[in-house]
Design an enzyme around this catalytic site. Structure first.
Site, PDB file in Angstrom:
ATOM      1  N   GLU A  45      -9.873 -14.669 -12.655  1.00  0.00           N
ATOM      2  CA  GLU A  45     -10.013 -13.831 -13.859  1.00  0.00           C
ATOM      3  C   GLU A  45      -8.683 -13.826 -14.598  1.00  0.00           C
ATOM      4  O   GLU A  45      -7.658 -13.494 -14.021  1.00  0.00           O
ATOM      5  CB  GLU A  45     -10.399 -12.407 -13.445  1.00  0.00           C
ATOM      6  CG  GLU A  45     -10.751 -11.513 -14.613  1.00  0.00           C
ATOM      7  CD  GLU A  45     -11.013 -10.061 -14.183  1.00  0.00           C
ATOM      8  OE1 GLU A  45     -11.806  -9.840 -13.251  1.00  0.00           O
ATOM      9  OE2 GLU A  45     -10.403  -9.169 -14.790  1.00  0.00           O
TER      10      GLU A  45
ATOM     11  N   GLU B  43       0.807  -1.219   0.000  1.00  0.00           N
ATOM     12  CA  GLU B  43       0.000   0.000   0.000  1.00  0.00           C
ATOM     13  C   GLU B  43       0.835   1.261   0.000  1.00  0.00           C
ATOM     14  O   GLU B  43       0.518   2.226  -0.655  1.00  0.00           O
ATOM     15  CB  GLU B  43      -0.845   0.060   1.259  1.00  0.00           C
ATOM     16  CG  GLU B  43      -1.944  -0.929   1.287  1.00  0.00           C
ATOM     17  CD  GLU B  43      -2.569  -0.925   2.649  1.00  0.00           C
ATOM     18  OE1 GLU B  43      -2.888   0.166   3.116  1.00  0.00           O
ATOM     19  OE2 GLU B  43      -2.703  -2.004   3.222  1.00  0.00           O
TER      20      GLU B  43
END
Ligand SMILES: *[C@@H]1O[C@H](CO)[C@@H](O)[C@H](O)[C@H]1NC(C)=O
Ligand SMILES: *[C@@H]1O[C@H](CO)[C@@H](O)[C@H](O)[C@H]1NC(C)=O
Ligand SMILES: *[C@@H]1O[C@H](CO)[C@@H](O)[C@H](O)[C@H]1NC(C)=O
Length: 399
Positions: free
Chosen positions: A320, A202
């Site tokens: 995905e 992050e």
């Protein structure tokens, strides 16, 4: 891997399209050495949320191919899904975190996603109406599809800076939606709790989408597990819980397994976009370079190891995989050339114990298995197949 043989077999078994006489080939499969096992629900394709206004590289390849506007009555669509017998369909994609569900007590009008500047991914929040969900399930049940549904994991969090989101997940809307789904008897096989760009990094600020810390995320996954246990108590169905649907990062994935704990996450999903952006000029070279294609094996191997070490109750899933990101690569992702990447991926994923492989997409973008306009496999796929078969000629293998 036996990708060379797979392709060989594929090419020389297509009747009537070969330009030259096929030579006889003998393929010996050593069945005694079992590398891993997949089940009948391994092959999966996605239906995404992108609206017609989703464009990349001056091209808008989604048309009416989204969960919101796909023509669910099209005979070719139903026939294609049915032909897989069964096909796993994953309903999801980047925008799923911005979708709310139009349950009775939503409290405001339920409208599809629209284009808005300045919002995450450039689109507004959207709402899936229960009338549309009913129609989707009609198609799913008619075609025997196995359903994986991606929930709105970003709901209720607030954006703090540069793609970093904080705060707990607000589960109330998803809870109502799952409750509705159970009341209708729709057999969702797995509920997925995804954030498109999960990132352990992050502070580096590299997130293009949204990132949430693994500790907070682990706590939210436990909340979802408890919701499922409670809501399915009287049901014979036992849906799986999948997370986190990001790009694999060892520390983040290990932490998620540790924080969520034993028996909570049934499938650790990750996404594969290893060919670069859809406009990458080297994409053809990458797809035909076995060494390039093999790099991603490290990710599969590492995830398998992380699960063994930190969460043996779980298994690996590809939630995905489009190969090329930003809607795929025009005239590559929807053509025969792409099958070299795709078949290699299916083989590689199986070998490293992946339990499902969701191709982005069934329809929509430049990577659809079906053409967005006609609902048939893309004509370029076959055209290119003939050209390549004649170029490589008799007795040659691909590599
Ligand atoms: C689609 O099929 C359903 C069920 O067969 C039918 O009720 C509905 O009217 C059809 N919709 C359109 C747009 O044809
Ligand atoms: C969660 O969202 C619902 C609406 O979906 C809202 O009524 C509720 O106040 C929210 N809860 C929290 C803790 O923000
Ligand atoms: C399960 O059944 C019990 C007894 O009929 C009922 O009280 C409870 O509300 C049901 N739970 C759910 C989640 O439907």
């Amino acid at each position: 891997m036996g990708i060379r043989f797979l392709l060989f077999f594929f090419l020389f078994s297509l009747p009537g399209i070969m330009c030259k006489e096929s030579p006889d080939v003998t393929i010996i499969v050593r069945g005694s050495a079992l590398a891993a096992e997949t089940n009948d629900e391994f092959v999966c394709a996605t239906i995404d949320w992108w609206p017609p206004q989703k464009c990349n590289y001056n091209q808008c390849p989604w048309g009416k191919a989204s969960v919101f506007n796909l023509d669910l009555n099209h005979t070719f669509l139903a026939n294609a899904i049915q032909a897989f017998n069964p096909l796993r369909i994953r309903v999801g994609g980047s925008l799923q975190d911005k979708v709310v569900y139009g349950v009775e007590n939503l409290g405001y009008p339920c409208e599809p996603i629209s284009k808005v500047a300045g919002e995450l991914f450039g689109f507004s929040k959207g709402c899936l109406s229960m009338a549309r969900w009913d129609k989707l399930n009609l198609l799913f049940q008619k075609t025997g599809a196995i359903i994986t549904f991606g929930l709105n994991a970003l709901h209720g969090r607030h954006h703090v800076r540069n793609g970093v989101w904080e705060g707990a997940w607000n589960s109330s809307n998803a809870r109502d939606f799952i409750k509705y789904t159970i009341s209708k008897g729709y057999p969702v096989d797995s509920w997925e709790f995804d954030i498109f760009y999960v990132s352990g990094n992050e502070l580096s600020g590299r997130g293009i989408g949204a990132s949430v810390g693994a500790e907070q995320y682990g706590r939210d996954v436990i909340v979802l597990r408890n919701i499922l246990s409670e809501l399915y108590k009287n049901s014979t169905l036992r849906p799986l819980l999948l997370a986190p649907g990001g790009f694999y990062e060892q520390q983040w994935y290990a932490k998620l397994l540790q924080v969520s704990g034993s028996g909570v996450v049934d499938g650790m999903t990750h996404h594969i976009y290893n060919l670069g952006g859809g406009n990458d000029p080297n994409i053809r070279k990458k797809i035909t370079d076995p060494e390039y294609l093999n790099h991603i094996a490290n990710t599969f191997r590492d995830l398998e190891l992380t699960i063994k070490r930190h969460g043996p109750w779980s298994s690996a899933w590809v939630g995905e995989a489009g190969g090329a990101y930003n809607s795929g690569s025009p005239l590559v992702s929807n053509t025969f050339l792409n099958s070299i990447w795709y078949l290699d991926q299916l083989g590689m994923a199986s070998k490293y114990n992946t339990k499902a492989y969701c191709r982005q997409t069934l329809i929509g973008g430049n990577y659809g298995l079906l053409d967005t306009e006609t609902f048939i496999p893309n004509p370029d796929y076959y055209r290119q197949c003939i050209i390549m078969a004649s170029a490589y000629g008799e007795g040659s293998s691909f590599y």
